[in-house]
Scaffold this motif. Structure first.
Motif, short mmCIF file in Angstrom:
data_model
loop_
_atom_site.label_atom_id
_atom_site.label_comp_id
_atom_site.label_asym_id
_atom_site.label_seq_id
_atom_site.Cartn_x
_atom_site.Cartn_y
_atom_site.Cartn_z
N SER A 196 36.61 59.83 33.48
CA SER A 196 35.46 59.13 34.06
C SER A 196 34.88 58.12 33.08
N ASP A 197 35.63 57.83 31.99
CA ASP A 197 35.13 56.88 30.98
C ASP A 197 34.92 55.49 31.56
N LYS A 198 34.07 54.75 30.86
CA LYS A 198 33.89 53.35 31.23
C LYS A 198 34.72 52.48 30.29
N LEU A 199 35.34 51.47 30.84
CA LEU A 199 36.13 50.56 30.02
C LEU A 199 35.30 49.31 29.72
N VAL A 200 34.92 49.18 28.45
CA VAL A 200 34.15 48.01 28.04
C VAL A 200 34.96 47.26 26.99
N ILE A 201 35.26 46.01 27.26
CA ILE A 201 36.05 45.21 26.33
C ILE A 201 35.23 44.00 25.92
N ASP A 202 34.99 43.86 24.63
CA ASP A 202 34.17 42.76 24.10
C ASP A 202 32.84 42.66 24.85
N GLY A 203 32.24 43.79 25.09
CA GLY A 203 30.93 43.80 25.74
C GLY A 203 30.97 43.61 27.25
N LYS A 204 32.16 43.45 27.80
CA LYS A 204 32.29 43.21 29.23
C LYS A 204 32.77 44.49 29.90
N GLU A 205 32.00 44.97 30.88
CA GLU A 205 32.43 46.18 31.55
C GLU A 205 33.43 45.86 32.66
N MET A 206 34.57 46.55 32.60
CA MET A 206 35.62 46.33 33.59
C MET A 206 35.36 47.24 34.79
N ILE A 207 35.72 46.76 35.95
CA ILE A 207 35.63 47.62 37.14
C ILE A 207 36.93 48.42 37.22
N THR A 208 36.84 49.70 36.89
CA THR A 208 38.04 50.54 36.93
C THR A 208 38.03 51.46 38.15
N ARG A 209 36.89 51.49 38.84
CA ARG A 209 36.79 52.23 40.10
C ARG A 209 36.10 51.32 41.10
N ALA A 210 36.70 51.17 42.25
CA ALA A 210 36.10 50.31 43.26
C ALA A 210 36.29 50.94 44.63
N PRO A 211 35.32 50.72 45.52
CA PRO A 211 35.50 51.23 46.89
C PRO A 211 36.71 50.56 47.53
N ALA A 212 37.54 51.35 48.18
CA ALA A 212 38.78 50.81 48.75
C ALA A 212 38.49 49.90 49.93
N PRO A 213 39.32 48.87 50.12
CA PRO A 213 39.14 48.00 51.29
C PRO A 213 39.50 48.76 52.57
N GLU A 214 39.09 48.22 53.69
CA GLU A 214 39.36 48.87 54.98
C GLU A 214 40.87 48.99 55.21
N GLY A 215 41.26 50.12 55.72
CA GLY A 215 42.68 50.33 56.01
C GLY A 215 43.44 50.90 54.82
N HIS A 216 42.72 51.23 53.75
CA HIS A 216 43.35 51.76 52.54
C HIS A 216 43.40 53.28 52.63
N PRO A 217 44.48 53.90 52.17
CA PRO A 217 44.59 55.36 52.28
C PRO A 217 43.60 56.12 51.39
#
Lengths: 108, 284
Positions: free
Chosen positions: B28-49
């Motif tokens: 559940s870690d957060k990925l921060v690179i050079d102070g920028k937080e990456m989106i490593t978890r995102a709500p799936a688009p419609e129709g996604h399993p």
């Protein structure tokens, strides 16, 4: 890859007597001499076999590298700085080339 | 059945369950690179399993995660630098470099890579960054197209994709026939193939989070490609990786940039909608 390119990361400034972290990375394929090409011929060894760092002419860190070290070798080490000056880095290649880089640090 | 026997059966069932389904949660870690937080978890688009799409970074060992999080130590950044050199180097009969037309990539290529593959009206098929580069080289620069996975192709692709660093992946499926390529890619994703009879979905959907021998199976996202793989100690392109997966099922590998793999690229990239572009990501 093309000509190996070193990258170094040294803080721009530090307090006298402070221990700073130095990071270095160089692009290099580190060909071990153990692999064979498509025709079954051994690909000759070509690695960086020595890395050294000095500060104002005095050695800080050095090491020999062996063929088992992965491509793009990365080193991270500490150095205590008492005065302003320059870190000089050298990488020695099996093919005779020497790659160098420098980084200055302001000590207050 | 007496009580003890029931208990024993229950214990056995649990034991079998554990043995069969060794599941390890992605971190559940957060990925921060050079102070920028990456989106490593995102709500799936419609129709996604899945409900949530997860970056492959969450599935890797702590050392591998740390290597990506440090943009200095990340060996992939060497290829970004090499890509910048290529961008500014004249090649071909017309005496042009990428920069001759596109100037400063940090402006002109900003966020561009996050929306590839795109519909190419001329060839009437999706086009990815590698093919777009080849198109520029042959049509504008008078240079030859790169051979698949040439060192310069990987470095330049990495450099261009890096200009979208952190930008969420989003494809435009409404353009041209993108939707039918997506449909085709989806069909391929669920089609079992090879002597091992595996589909993409067997590992990356049905068994996501489990281990296949020593490998912690991720969702198989494309957001980090080209990605620095420690196994190869080199950049690995998406088509190389897809071919590698197909080889591992012991099937015949489609050619890079073939219709099969372009359709799969469209579909697989879509499955990572909303994740940050992590190029150059670091993986096992």
């Amino acid at each position: 890859m093309a000509t190996p390119k070193p990258r170094v990361k040294v803080p721009k400034s530090a307090k006298a007597g402070e221990t700073v972290v130095i990071k270095t990375l160089i692009s290099h394929q580190m060909e071990s001499g153990q692999r064979k090409d498509k025709d079954g011929k051994v690909i000759p060894r070509e690695i960086i076999h020595k890395f050294a760092c000095e500060f104002n002419g005095k050695p800080v860190f050095s090491c020999d590298m062996e063929p088992a070290i992965s491509a793009n070798p990365y080193f991270e080490f500490n150095a205590k700085v008492n005065e302003s000056g320059k870190f000089k880095f050298t990488w020695e290649d099996d093919n005779g080339s020497v790659y160098t880089d420098e980084a200055a640090i302001e000590v207050s | 059945m007496n009580k003890n026997l029931v208990l024993l059966a229950a214990v056995a069932a649990v034991a079998v369950g554990v043995a069969q389904f060794a599941y390890a949660d992605p971190v559940s870690d957060k990925l921060v690179i050079d102070g920028k937080e990456m989106i490593t978890r995102a709500p799936a688009p419609e129709g996604h399993p899945f409900k949530e799409v997860l970056s492959g970074w969450l599935f890797r060992e702590p050392e591998t995660r740390a290597l990506e999080a440090d943009s200095f130590a990340n060996p992939g950044m060497l290829y970004v630098e090499r890509g910048e050199e290529i961008w500014n180097t004249v090649d071909g009969a017309k005496g042009k470099s990428c920069a001759s037309c596109h100037n400063d990539a940090s402006e002109t290529m900003k966020d561009v890579g996050a929306h590839y593959p795109k519909w190419d009206a001329e060839t009437k098929r999706p086009i990815n960054i590698e093919l777009q580069i080849d198109k520029c080289r042959t049509e504008q620069m008078g240079a030859e197209a790169y051979k698949f996975d040439a060192a310069d192709q990987k470095a330049l692709t990495t450099y261009i994709k890096y200009q979208s660093f952190g930008t969420p992946v989003k494809l435009d499926l409404a353009k041209g026939d993108m939707q039918s390529w997506w449909d085709r890619g989806k069909k391929e994703y669920y089609t079992r193939t090879g002597q091992l009879n595996l589909a993409c979905a067997s590992c990356h959907e049905a068994s996501m989070g489990r281990h296949i021998r020593a490998d912690h199976l991720s969702q198989g996202q494309a957001n980090g490609f080209p990605t620095y793989r420690l196994k190869q100690a080199d950049m690995v392109s998406l088509h190389n990786r897809m071919r590698g997966c197909i080889r591992d099922t012991r099937a015949e590998m489609p050619k890079a940039f073939s219709d099969e793999l372009m359709a799969l690229e469209v579909y697989v990239t879509w499955r990572g909608t909303g994740l940050s572009v992590e190029t150059p990501a670091v993986r096992q």
